[in-house]
Design an enzyme around this catalytic site. Sequence first.
Site, PDB file in Angstrom:
ATOM      1  N   MET C   1      -3.213  13.442  -1.289  1.00 49.50           N
ATOM      2  CA  MET C   1      -3.472  11.923  -0.818  1.00 49.50           C
ATOM      3  C   MET C   1      -2.863  11.069  -2.124  1.00 49.50           C
ATOM      4  SD  MET C   1      -7.253  12.550  -0.780  1.00 49.50           S
ATOM      5  CE  MET C   1      -6.756  14.152  -0.556  1.00 49.50           C
ATOM      6  N   PRO C   2      -1.868  11.134  -2.589  1.00 50.33           N
ATOM      7  CA  PRO C   2      -1.239  10.675  -3.711  1.00 50.33           C
ATOM      8  C   PRO C   2      -1.255   9.050  -3.769  1.00 50.33           C
ATOM      9  CG  PRO C   2       0.218  12.210  -3.155  1.00 50.33           C
ATOM     10  CD  PRO C   2      -0.735  11.946  -1.985  1.00 50.33           C
ATOM     11  N   PHE C   3      -1.229   8.493  -4.844  1.00 44.78           N
ATOM     12  CA  PHE C   3      -1.137   6.912  -4.810  1.00 44.78           C
ATOM     13  C   PHE C   3      -0.071   6.795  -6.072  1.00 44.78           C
ATOM     14  CE2 PHE C   3      -2.120   2.910  -7.031  1.00 44.78           C
ATOM     15  CZ  PHE C   3      -1.782   2.018  -5.956  1.00 44.78           C
ATOM     16  N   THR C  40       0.248   9.575   1.751  1.00 47.30           N
ATOM     17  CA  THR C  40       0.535   9.238   0.281  1.00 47.30           C
ATOM     18  C   THR C  40       0.847   7.766   0.409  1.00 47.30           C
ATOM     19  OG1 THR C  40       2.005  11.169   0.322  1.00 47.30           O
ATOM     20  CG2 THR C  40       2.901   9.524  -0.929  1.00 47.30           C
ATOM     21  N   PHE C  41       0.631   7.006  -0.631  1.00 51.71           N
ATOM     22  CA  PHE C  41       0.597   5.579  -0.576  1.00 51.71           C
ATOM     23  C   PHE C  41       1.509   5.261  -1.837  1.00 51.71           C
ATOM     24  CE2 PHE C  41      -3.696   3.734   0.755  1.00 51.71           C
ATOM     25  CZ  PHE C  41      -3.742   4.511   1.972  1.00 51.71           C
TER      26      PHE C  41
END
Lengths: 69, 69, 69, 69, 69, 69
Positions: C1-3, C40-41
């Site tokens: 869940m990368p930002f 992924t945001f």
Amino acid sequence: MPFVNIRITKEEISSDQKRRLIEGVTKLLQDVLGKNPATTFVIIDEVETDNWGIAGEQVTTKRKREAKS
Amino acid sequence: MPFVNIRITKEEISSDQKRRLIEGVTKLLQDVLGKNPATTFVIIDEVETDNWGIAGEQVTTKRKREAKS
Amino acid sequence: MPFVNIRITKEEISSDQKRRLIEGVTKLLQDVLGKNPATTFVIIDEVETDNWGIAGEQVTTKRKREAKS
Amino acid sequence: MPFVNIRITKEEISSDQKRRLIEGVTKLLQDVLGKNPATTFVIIDEVETDNWGIAGEQVTTKRKREAKS
Amino acid sequence: MPFVNIRITKEEISSDQKRRLIEGVTKLLQDVLGKNPATTFVIIDEVETDNWGIAGEQVTTKRKREAKS
Amino acid sequence: MPFVNIRITKEEISSDQKRRLIEGVTKLLQDVLGKNPATTFVIIDEVETDNWGIAGEQVTTKRKREAKS
């Protein structure tokens, strides 16, 4: 899909307290804006008291001063 | 002079993987926007799984739940 | 869940270029770290050239100087 | 009530240097914009050289290359 | 002295909703960590849907797709 | 190669004041840490007073209250 970054001083915060912050912020965004919890991110940054300044003073120094008084 | 901040959970990322992220993002900004790599900054923040929440839950908890199923 | 947060100067970037940045970064995180694109945001911040400094100088001033030379 | 975030590579910065950064930035905001020091926050993030890229290269690699030359 | 940054898409959020977010986050930090509201900062960033990506897609595109279905 | 992000409320800051902030911070990092100005970035974010909270209150409200007293 909100992204929330909470920055606090690193001072013995428990995993359970972090859980409560994450739950609370996620619920708040759902209640106020109808945001979907599934795509709500919360990141907590714990910052060393030496690296945080307020009123031109390191929090480390502030804490020592307050402990004396 | 782009500035890119990549935030990911702290889960055994090698120095070589970090190198590939830095190279890849820098190249992408050059390809898409013609940005000069010399003044492109990339910072990778690795965040403890206890400090990252998604869907109102700590990633630590999510990982444990997923490992069981 | 990368930002991922990309900060660039506000200088006529098209929606299509933004799309390519978002696609490219998301794919890079999948390729290098196996990250799930679904969580992924990517956020792009466009910053006024008056508000961005490099080498102690506003980018607005730098651009004018470069245009002359 | 300004908030300032200073990000630098993690390379043996003393507590006293941090103090001078915090004091200096707080004073600057007071001098230039009349901001009240009591509600000025400064956070210093020290980033591992492996996690910071410039010109598509990790600072760790850059430092090694520079040490050789 | 916590600092909280809430990033959401720019989609008609009222001043009153912002007030509720600020009040709610400030109260949460007081309840969970005993943080002093007087030195709790909350910043809300509203991001254009063209500049926010999820799953490799701009939110603008995602919204249009969802409106059709 | 420091990166500095200054966040202030959006309240009629002139381009010249921004220039002084950028110059001042860049010089401070050179004086205290010997950082090279050529690779020092400064980004100023101006935040709407409706979007900034302190003590659980929007700055807009705080300003109105202060103006009355």
